[in-house]
Design an enzyme around this catalytic site. Structure first.
Site, PDB file in Angstrom:
ATOM      1  N   CYS A 151       0.832  -1.206   0.000  1.00 24.36           N
ATOM      2  CA  CYS A 151       0.000   0.000   0.000  1.00 24.36           C
ATOM      3  C   CYS A 151       0.873   1.266   0.000  1.00 24.36           C
ATOM      4  O   CYS A 151       1.556   1.552   0.978  1.00 24.36           O
ATOM      5  CB  CYS A 151      -0.911  -0.037   1.233  1.00 24.36           C
ATOM      6  SG  CYS A 151      -1.778   1.490   1.574  1.00 24.36           S
TER       7      CYS A 151
ATOM      8  N   CYS B 282       0.025   3.793   2.743  1.00 23.69           N
ATOM      9  CA  CYS B 282       0.472   3.266   4.041  1.00 23.69           C
ATOM     10  C   CYS B 282       1.955   3.572   4.255  1.00 23.69           C
ATOM     11  O   CYS B 282       2.373   3.947   5.359  1.00 23.69           O
ATOM     12  CB  CYS B 282       0.249   1.758   4.118  1.00 23.69           C
ATOM     13  SG  CYS B 282      -1.473   1.248   3.981  1.00 23.69           S
TER      14      CYS B 282
END
Length: 129
Positions: A54, A57
């Site tokens: 991600c 993230c």
């Protein structure tokens, strides 16, 4: 051989009630049981759900680390949804990053997205409860 954390060693050497825990880093929670224990033993805590693949993230990760050092009275637990799918299912995570805020065992708020301002606002709000 059993490895004890610095905090555990302090608790053993000084007695459980004499040590004030300091949360200066994000704790990796590798299974559902670890996530449950973390959430139960830390009076004010944030579960941070993430994944290695991600991009957002990876962007917010260092900010989470910084906040964990700035707001030492709040514990930050990191859950990789690919490693700890049990916790991801339990907390109904459908997007990453997702942050869930707890006061004791009570969920106070939850949001998804890599928004540093919202994250810090929610941490401050949790501290005021």
């Amino acid at each position: 051989m059993l490895q004890l954390s610095v905090f555990a060693k302090q608790v053993i050497s000084r007695g459980r009630n004499s040590v004030r825990p300091r949360y200066m880093s994000v704790i990796n929670l590798s299974d559902g049981e670890a996530a449950d224990k973390f959430q139960k033993i830390n009076p004010k805590n944030v579960l941070y759900f993430t994944a290695q693949w991600c991009g957002p993230c990876r962007t917010i990760g260092p900010i989470v680390e910084d906040l964990s050092k700035t707001y030492e009275s709040v514990a930050f637990g990191k859950v990789d949804v690919d490693v700890n799918s049990e916790a991801a299912m339990k907390y109904q995570i459908s997007a990453v990053p997702t942050f869930i805020f707890f006061d004791g065992e009570t969920e106070t708020s939850k949001f998804s997205g890599a928004d540093p301002a919202q994250l810090e606002t929610q941490v401050k709000s949790l501290m005021d409860k």
